[in-house]
Design a protein around this motif. Structure first.
Motif, PDB file in Angstrom:
ATOM      1  N   GLY A 257      -7.096  -0.515  13.894  1.00 26.87           N
ATOM      2  CA  GLY A 257      -7.664  -0.163  12.541  1.00 26.87           C
ATOM      3  C   GLY A 257      -6.285   0.237  11.453  1.00 26.87           C
ATOM      4  O   GLY A 257      -6.046  -0.523  10.796  1.00 26.87           O
ATOM      5  N   LEU A 258      -5.778   0.632  11.977  1.00 28.72           N
ATOM      6  CA  LEU A 258      -4.036   1.193  11.509  1.00 28.72           C
ATOM      7  C   LEU A 258      -3.809   0.215  11.017  1.00 28.72           C
ATOM      8  O   LEU A 258      -2.720   0.396   9.946  1.00 28.72           O
ATOM      9  CB  LEU A 258      -3.660   2.004  12.312  1.00 28.72           C
TER      10      LEU A 258
ATOM     11  N   GLU B 244      -4.792  -2.897  10.576  1.00 32.80           N
ATOM     12  CA  GLU B 244      -4.712  -3.683   9.525  1.00 32.80           C
ATOM     13  C   GLU B 244      -4.998  -2.972   8.311  1.00 32.80           C
ATOM     14  O   GLU B 244      -4.534  -3.562   7.170  1.00 32.80           O
ATOM     15  CB  GLU B 244      -7.022  -3.809   9.798  1.00 32.80           C
ATOM     16  N   ILE B 245      -4.942  -1.629   8.212  1.00 32.63           N
ATOM     17  CA  ILE B 245      -4.571  -0.797   7.338  1.00 32.63           C
ATOM     18  C   ILE B 245      -3.367  -1.358   6.959  1.00 32.63           C
ATOM     19  O   ILE B 245      -2.560  -1.458   5.347  1.00 32.63           O
ATOM     20  CB  ILE B 245      -4.594   0.275   7.075  1.00 32.63           C
TER      21      ILE B 245
END
Lengths: 57, 564
Positions: free
Chosen positions: A36-37, A39-40
């Motif tokens: 997730g990190l 992708e951000i």
């Protein structure tokens, strides 16, 4: 001569709470957090013209 | 009550009811955490009453600023402090008394308890003084007073210290009992403790920089990063509950009817599925966030999360089947459901257990799966359906299970008789039925588009207004009735616990035991055919309800956008 019966492999895995702790943390960290990190971090910044239009400047 | 000594210090007493060797140092720590849990629950319930009377538009009690303040208070006291303090008590008591072993480090246990209480006080004070109107999620860039974040950090560190003593206690037990497996109840607590580590570490990762940001040391907090990491705390903290309350279900099945899982290996496997797969379900809170990809969303909310749903369905079969098999062994074998009809319904712990399972499964579980799927989530996202799901899962499931087991903890942990025991058998019904009505009405109101976290859905005095379907008036009335019933049930339980623990008559031994403990039933090594046919039928009923609800949601979804 009696030999101590060894516990089945799956029982050893089920009973090893340190291994389970490692698995729980690792799967969550990789599948949810780190992915997730990343992708951000890869999300491109909002273009200035859109940002300014949204902020009404 | 015998007290054993170790090195001149009194460490152990032998419970005259269970025969457990109880480390009195651990018992004291567990008692303080349990009392803090009830204090938190009282605050949460008072806040809940004010919120029900505000969102119920015909009363609309609180002004706007106090609505958001009390909503913040309710969220943190109900979903964090009440539940986690109770779980800390369970971890300490469960890893010592249930294992007949000693507390590894009372000093670390007391330090953790002190930090958690200090954090609890700071957070509550900051909220009530208007310095933290940021709701439970405290999404950046909403900013609270630094002491709010510091309070959360202290609570998390305190909880982590107590969780570390749990693992150290298990290590002592393992050294003393090589080759043995943990009892199933403690195994469930172990799963909860592992999830707690993940939860607390995520909390630290996000609250420490947010604290520095509130002090002005860090310039910015990225809202997308905040939300991603915060939900690593926010949702898994509720998964600690699931593991802990399922463990309590197994314990209650054993205490109330002597039932044990008909296949412990499968039950343990289901707890392992929780450990490896349940936490990624946090992703469903980010399903409408643009910063993460559909692949990330679908992987974490579907492929992996369904393993945890599968685990819950295993428990949903294992606990009632344990009850059924025990009852059948007692001779209640007529038809499919004599075992259920002749169950000890007058025992509040048993009725609480059954209601907790039904509400958690049929309301919390099914709605959770629908909310967790990317497709159907979009029609429930940020509506009142979301807290409706919480009410079914956390209040009807976890809180009711914890309330039910407390009827055993009062005599066995606090050594007090239960005050007003005659009233106890009504409490699970009042609370459970109230919560069920509240949860269902909230879910339906959400389906009509009523938003969550909204002070005034009529937008009175605003530049535009919106009129909801008039049928919502009926469900608002149900919401109010359900909410008030649940508050009444909770308050009766709190009064009972407080009067019992602080002013109650001492519990002198088995002759004072008001709540029955069933004789354990010898389980068969092997089962032929259906060992629990009644449970099998009930599970089929559950699956049919599940399929119907999912199909309805896909139907509603297809009605929103035309599919060609």
């Amino acid at each position: 001569m009696s030999e101590e019966k060894k516990a089945p492999f799956l029982q050893l895995v089920f009973d090893d709470f340190i291994l389970l702790l490692f698995l729980g943390v690792a799967i969550y960290a990789v599948s949810y957090l780190i992915w997730g990190l990343i992708e951000i971090a890869w999300t491109p910044p909002i273009p200035d013209e859109i940002k300014e239009a949204l902020l009404g400047r | 009550m015998a007290v054993a000594t170790h090195g001149g210090e009194q460490w152990f007493r032998t419970c005259d009811v269970t025969g457990f060797k109880v480390d009195v140092r651990a018992e004291r720590i567990a008692k303080v955490n349990a009392v803090m849990a009830v204090v938190s629950f009282l605050i949460a319930v008072i806040a809940a009453l004010l919120l029900v009377l505000t969102r119920w538009q015909i009363i609309h009690l609180l002004p706007v600023d106090w609505y958001y303040r009390v909503l913040t208070l309710h969220g943190l006291d109900a979903l964090v402090f009440w539940i986690i303090f109770f779980e800390l008590a369970a971890l300490v008591f469960g890893s010592t008394a249930f294992l007949n072993t000693r507390m590894s480090s009372p000093f670390v246990g007391w330090t953790g308890t002190a930090l958690a209480i200090l954090g609890f006080l700071m957070v509550n004070y900051m909220i009530l003084t208007g310095n933290a109107d940021v709701l439970m999620t405290s999404y950046a860039p909403l900013k609270a007073h630094p002491l709010f974040y510091l309070g959360m950090i202290l609570f998390a560190v305190g909880a982590l210290l107590i969780v570390s003593t749990f693992f150290a206690n298990l290590m002592i037990w393992r050294r003393e009992n090589p080759g043995q497996s943990l009892p199933l109840f403690v195994y469930g607590l172990m799963a909860a403790a592992i999830i707690a580590v993940i939860t607390i570490v995520s909390g630290a990762i996000i609250y420490i920089p947010t604290f520095l940001w509130s002090l002005g040391i860090i310039k910015d907090i990225d809202p997308a990063v905040y939300k991603l990491v915060w939900w690593g705390l926010g949702h898994p903290s509720q998964q600690i509950n699931v593991s802990a309350h399922v463990a309590v279900w197994y314990l209650l099945a054993f205490l109330t009817v002597g039932g044990q899982s008909i296949n412990e290996k499968i039950s343990r496997f289901a707890f392992i599925l929780y450990i490896v797969a349940i936490n990624v379900a946090s992703a469903h809170h980010l399903l409408v966030d643009p910063a993460v990809s559909p692949v990330w969303k679908v992987w974490n909310t579907s492929y992996v999360m369904y393993l945890a749903v599968f685990a819950s369905m295993i428990h949903a079969f294992a606990v009632p089947s344990a009850i059924e098999v025990a009852q059948r062994k007692r001779g209640y074998t007529k038809g499919l459901f004599e075992w259920l009809k002749r169950a000890p319904w007058g025992n509040p712990a048993f009725s609480g257990l059954m209601l907790s399972m039904i509400i958690f499964g049929f309301i919390g579980g099914i709605t959770g799966v629908v909310n967790g799927m990317e497709q159907t989530n979009i029609i429930a996202h940020n509506t009142l359906s979301v807290p409706g799901h919480f009410k079914g899962a956390v209040v009807g499931g976890t809180a009711l299970a914890f309330m039910s087991v407390t009827y055993y903890l009062i005599p066995l942990l606090f050594r007090k008789k239960i005050a007003f025991y005659g009233v106890a058998k009504y409490v699970p019904w009042i609370f459970g039925i109230g919560v069920a009505i509240l949860a269902v009405s909230m879910y339906i109101l959400g389906a009509f588009g009523i938003p969550r976290r909204h002070w005034d859905i009529t937008f009175s005095g605003g530049p535009f207004t919106f009129t909801y379907n008039p049928v919502t008036d009926f469900f608002w009335a149900l919401f109010g009735i359900g909410g008030l019933l649940a508050v009444v049930g909770a308050l009766i339980w709190i009064v009972q616990v407080v009067v019992s623990v602080f002013f109650g008559q001492p519990f002198r031994g088995p002759q004072d035991l008001q709540i029955p403990i069933a004789e354990p039933v010898q389980m068969d090594e092997e089962h032929k055919g259906f060992a629990a046919p009644g449970t099998f039928v009930l599970v089929l009923l559950f699956i049919v309800a599940f399929i119907i609800f999912v199909a309805l949601n896909y139907g509603w979804l297809s009605a929103m956008w035309e599919v060609r």
